[in-house]
Write an enzyme that holds these catalytic residues in place. Structure first.
Site, PDB file in Angstrom:
ATOM      1  N   ASP A   1       6.673   8.984  -0.311  1.00  0.00           N
ATOM      2  CA  ASP A   1       5.755   7.854  -0.266  1.00  0.00           C
ATOM      3  C   ASP A   1       4.482   8.302   0.455  1.00  0.00           C
ATOM      4  O   ASP A   1       4.559   8.950   1.496  1.00  0.00           O
ATOM      5  CB  ASP A   1       6.403   6.707   0.531  1.00  0.00           C
ATOM      6  CG  ASP A   1       6.198   5.350  -0.103  1.00  0.00           C
ATOM      7  OD1 ASP A   1       5.028   4.984  -0.297  1.00  0.00           O
ATOM      8  OD2 ASP A   1       7.192   4.670  -0.395  1.00  0.00           O
TER       9      ASP A   1
ATOM     10  N   ASP B   1       1.245   4.165  -2.022  1.00  0.00           N
ATOM     11  CA  ASP B   1       1.308   2.793  -1.547  1.00  0.00           C
ATOM     12  C   ASP B   1      -0.040   2.074  -1.717  1.00  0.00           C
ATOM     13  O   ASP B   1      -1.080   2.611  -1.328  1.00  0.00           O
ATOM     14  CB  ASP B   1       1.670   2.842  -0.053  1.00  0.00           C
ATOM     15  CG  ASP B   1       1.980   1.488   0.533  1.00  0.00           C
ATOM     16  OD1 ASP B   1       2.983   0.896   0.108  1.00  0.00           O
ATOM     17  OD2 ASP B   1       1.235   1.037   1.418  1.00  0.00           O
TER      18      ASP B   1
ATOM     19  N   GLU C   1       1.117   2.389  -6.656  1.00  0.00           N
ATOM     20  CA  GLU C   1       1.430   0.965  -6.568  1.00  0.00           C
ATOM     21  C   GLU C   1       0.114   0.196  -6.661  1.00  0.00           C
ATOM     22  O   GLU C   1      -0.815   0.466  -5.892  1.00  0.00           O
ATOM     23  CB  GLU C   1       2.125   0.657  -5.240  1.00  0.00           C
ATOM     24  CG  GLU C   1       2.607  -0.782  -5.177  1.00  0.00           C
ATOM     25  CD  GLU C   1       2.774  -1.319  -3.756  1.00  0.00           C
ATOM     26  OE1 GLU C   1       3.527  -2.283  -3.582  1.00  0.00           O
ATOM     27  OE2 GLU C   1       2.131  -0.800  -2.820  1.00  0.00           O
TER      28      GLU C   1
ATOM     29  N   HIS D   1      11.944  -2.207  -2.725  1.00  0.00           N
ATOM     30  CA  HIS D   1      12.187  -2.695  -1.373  1.00  0.00           C
ATOM     31  C   HIS D   1      11.348  -3.926  -1.035  1.00  0.00           C
ATOM     32  O   HIS D   1      11.505  -4.496   0.044  1.00  0.00           O
ATOM     33  CB  HIS D   1      11.880  -1.581  -0.372  1.00  0.00           C
ATOM     34  CG  HIS D   1      10.435  -1.181  -0.411  1.00  0.00           C
ATOM     35  ND1 HIS D   1       9.854  -0.596  -1.522  1.00  0.00           N
ATOM     36  CD2 HIS D   1       9.439  -1.327   0.496  1.00  0.00           C
ATOM     37  CE1 HIS D   1       8.572  -0.405  -1.270  1.00  0.00           C
ATOM     38  NE2 HIS D   1       8.286  -0.825  -0.066  1.00  0.00           N
ATOM     39  N   ASP D   2      10.442  -4.315  -1.930  1.00  0.00           N
ATOM     40  CA  ASP D   2       9.601  -5.498  -1.683  1.00  0.00           C
ATOM     41  C   ASP D   2      10.012  -6.694  -2.539  1.00  0.00           C
ATOM     42  O   ASP D   2       9.360  -7.735  -2.493  1.00  0.00           O
ATOM     43  CB  ASP D   2       8.131  -5.193  -2.020  1.00  0.00           C
ATOM     44  CG  ASP D   2       7.523  -4.153  -1.106  1.00  0.00           C
ATOM     45  OD1 ASP D   2       7.953  -4.045   0.062  1.00  0.00           O
ATOM     46  OD2 ASP D   2       6.604  -3.430  -1.565  1.00  0.00           O
TER      47      ASP D   2
HETATM   48  C1  GLC Z   1       3.354  -1.792  -0.139  1.00  0.00           C
HETATM   49  C2  GLC Z   1       4.748  -1.479   0.326  1.00  0.00           C
HETATM   50  C3  GLC Z   1       5.175  -2.535   1.292  1.00  0.00           C
HETATM   51  C4  GLC Z   1       4.233  -2.481   2.471  1.00  0.00           C
HETATM   52  C5  GLC Z   1       2.779  -2.605   2.039  1.00  0.00           C
HETATM   53  C6  GLC Z   1       1.851  -2.177   3.124  1.00  0.00           C
HETATM   54  O1  GLC Z   1       3.284  -2.964  -0.841  1.00  0.00           O
HETATM   55  O2  GLC Z   1       5.598  -1.354  -0.761  1.00  0.00           O
HETATM   56  O3  GLC Z   1       6.501  -2.400   1.695  1.00  0.00           O
HETATM   57  O4  GLC Z   1       4.528  -3.514   3.359  1.00  0.00           O
HETATM   58  O5  GLC Z   1       2.484  -1.784   0.943  1.00  0.00           O
HETATM   59  O6  GLC Z   1       1.948  -0.809   3.336  1.00  0.00           O
END
Ligand code: GLC
Length: 588
Positions: free
Chosen positions: A112, A218, A275, A350-351
């Protein structure tokens, strides 16, 4: 029967081949995967212990959520040292050993990369916040306070942060505010500063030199902000802070920055999945993932996981219909083919809450069937397939009777605290919020992995950092391993089928049967790449009689079934199929 025509795409040669297109990637949330040293928290050595399991599942790569040094305000997405490991997770040597062990098994390692922001404990920020003229003064996004009419100071604009409150935090020493789009302990880096960009490139090289094969980036769409950082329009009347994503979800320099990152990746033959929440426009997605753009290989696009989010933010409800879902899938599946881009397929991470709890309405006795149906749905589409730990077991969201004391995620807890204020005197409003919080909280995905029926589900010998889901007595890897028709064994077969029929199931084009049906999803893969593959799914817990297209009936009669949620033959009645609850099948 109207089948979408895709004449243009049938004339071109189809996607080029790459390992990362064919790979199924298993996402590991280190805190909750496996605790090897009895401290209640998962760790890197725990992952090493479970490599046989991963290999037996048939995945090709692991994506490890952040294991870097971090104060853990946001479970490691707040990094204080990109070149070191959070102590309870292990050491750099452990990560190197894991990488080597994966490679030894022919698997890849994906890390990540969290570089929209750092932790406020990172040395850069410690220095940056100390004065207006230190060597890192411009590493973050600092702005003068806004002075209100009564002379008090206020944040420079009205942006809300993702985890509640204003996106700005005041700093005494500089008499300025800094931007943190997530929480105050996650200050946003200033990518306008070329030194920051160079540092990020260095961090990537540090890990690529260790032999890792790619990055999950991320919230990478947020690294460029519209200059001036203007106030957001009021879209949530009555709220003090407003969503500012139109000014940071796809800023003017995003493509330039991504091309820079790609330059590093290419030197190491590595890949990246970005992402990208809040990016919905075709043109914007195309500009990032079309292969000739040389930016990212693919992105996590949010249409499916945002489908049930209402106008009042993440924890407000929205109804969705099966046709909404079909429309989204059809759009991105055909689009990527046309632009020579690539899809990242996911229903969980995980979100996100557990997919079987969120996207299916099932009687308890049909849970496993529903989970297998969803596996078939996502696993026979075109793209790189992502499986989140526990998804292969059909793990469920948290029990509804758990007290909020069991929740650990700052997003849930902060938004809950805000809602208590906001809905004061509005019982109904609070009830709706709570229902939605339980449905969508990230905590749903973060409870420990369910390995067996031993203490703490075999996750840890100590009290786990987060309570184990009560479902572990029934849903656990050991039990499912032994049951031939389990969700786990279904996934194993599915991943095998995806490999065996890679031409059709990975590289083939996509045609949706567009009949507007609210119970059944049906699509054909292939279109000249490999044999045609047909998937038909009953998305409901009821039996349905469904009018099938002739071509599907022919495929059933003359082809072979590669995967299915029922053991016996499909039931045909004339031109119709009688589909039982969550009946799902793929024919080639
Ligand atoms: C992304 C991650 C999440 C995190 C956010 C801030 O969305 O997947 O878990 O809280 O970024 O880094």
């Amino acid at each position: 029967m109207a089948i979408m025509t895709v004449t243009e795409t049938q004339t071109h040669k189809g996607p080029s081949r790459a390992w990362w297109k064919e790979a199924s990637i298993y996402q590991i949330y280190p805190a909750s995967f496996k605790d090897s040293n009895g401290d209640g928290l998962g760790d890197v050595r725990g992952v090493i212990q479970k490599l046989d399991y991963l290999q037996s599942l048939g995945v090709d790569a692991v994506w490890l959520c952040p294991i870097y040094k971090s104060p853990q305000k946001d479970m490691g997405y707040d990094i204080s040292d990109y070149r070191d490991i959070h102590e309870p997770y292990g050491t750099l040597q452990d990560v190197e050993e894991l990488t080597a062990a994966l490679h030894g098994r022919g698997m890849k390692m994906v890390m990540d990369l969290v570089v929209n922001h750092t932790s406020d404990q990172h040395v850069w920020f410690q220095e940056s916040k100390s004065s207006r003229d230190n060597s890192k003064h411009d590493f973050y996004i600092w702005k003068e306070p806004r002075l209100l009419e009564n002379g008090t100071r206020a944040p420079p604009n009205n942006w809300a942060s993702a985890f509640g409150g204003s996106a700005w935090t005041y700093n005494e020493a500089r008499d300025q505010y800094y931007l943190g789009l997530f929480c105050p302990e996650q200050p946003d880096l200033n990518w306008e500063n070329p030194q920051v960009v160079r540092e990020v490139h260095d961090i990537m090289e540090f890990w690529l030199k260790k032999g890792i094969d790619g990055f999950r980036m991320d919230v990478i769409n947020m690294i460029s902000k519209v200059p001036g950082l203007p106030d957001a329009p009021i879209t949530l009347p009555g709220r003090q802070w407003q969503p500012g994503d139109m000014y940071y979800a796809y800023g003017p320099r995003l493509n330039e920055y991504l091309q820079g990152l790609r330059g590093i990746l290419d030197r190491y033959n590595a890949f990246a999945v970005g992402e990208m929440p809040n990016v919905k426009k075709d043109s914007q997605v195309a500009a990032v993932v079309a292969s000739d753009r040389k930016e990212l290989n693919m992105i996590f696009q949010f249409d499916i996981v945002d489908m049930d989010i209402g106008d009042d933010g993440k924890f407000s409800p929205r109804d969705w219909s099966l046709n909404t879902l079909k429309g989204i899938v059809n759009r991105w599946q055909t689009f990527m083919y046309e632009i020579d881009g690539w899809n990242a397929l996911f229903l969980e991470n995980h979100d996100q809450a557990r997919s079987v709890s969120r996207f299916t309405k099932h009687r308890p006795e049909h849970r496993a069937l529903a989970a297998k149906m969803l596996a078939t749905f996502i696993g026979t589409q075109s793209g790189t397939l992502y499986i989140y730990q526990g998804q292969e077991l059909g793990m469920t969201s948290l029990p509804e009777d758990w007290s909020l004391d069991e929740f650990r995620d700052l997003e849930s807890l902060n938004h809950h605290a805000e809602a208590v204020e906001y809905f004061r005197g509005n019982e109904e409003g609070m009830k709706v919020f709570m229902r939605d919080l339980r449905k969508k909280a990230r905590d749903n995905a973060r409870s420990p992995m369910q390995w067996n029926t031993e203490e703490n589900a075999g996750f840890s010998s100590a009290t786990p950092w987060m309570r184990v889901n009560d479902s572990y007595t029934e849903i656990n890897a050991k039990r499912l391993d032994n049951e031939s028709s389990s969700v786990l064994n279904y996934w194993r077969n599915l991943l095998k089928a995806r490999k065996e029929h890679v031409d059709s199931l990975v590289y083939g084009n996509f045609e949706l049967v567009q009949d507007g049906d609210e119970a059944v999803v049906c699509f054909r893969r292939g279109g000249g790449h490999g044999a045609d593959a047909w998937t038909v799914l009953n998305f409901t817990d009821d039996e349905v009689l469904w009018q099938a297209p002739d071509a599907l009936l022919q495929a059933i009669a003359g082809g072979k079934q590669v995967i299915g949620t029922y053991d016996d033959a499909v039931v045909r009645e004339g031109n119709k199929l009688r589909l039982r609850p969550f009946e799902a099948r793929t024919f080639i």
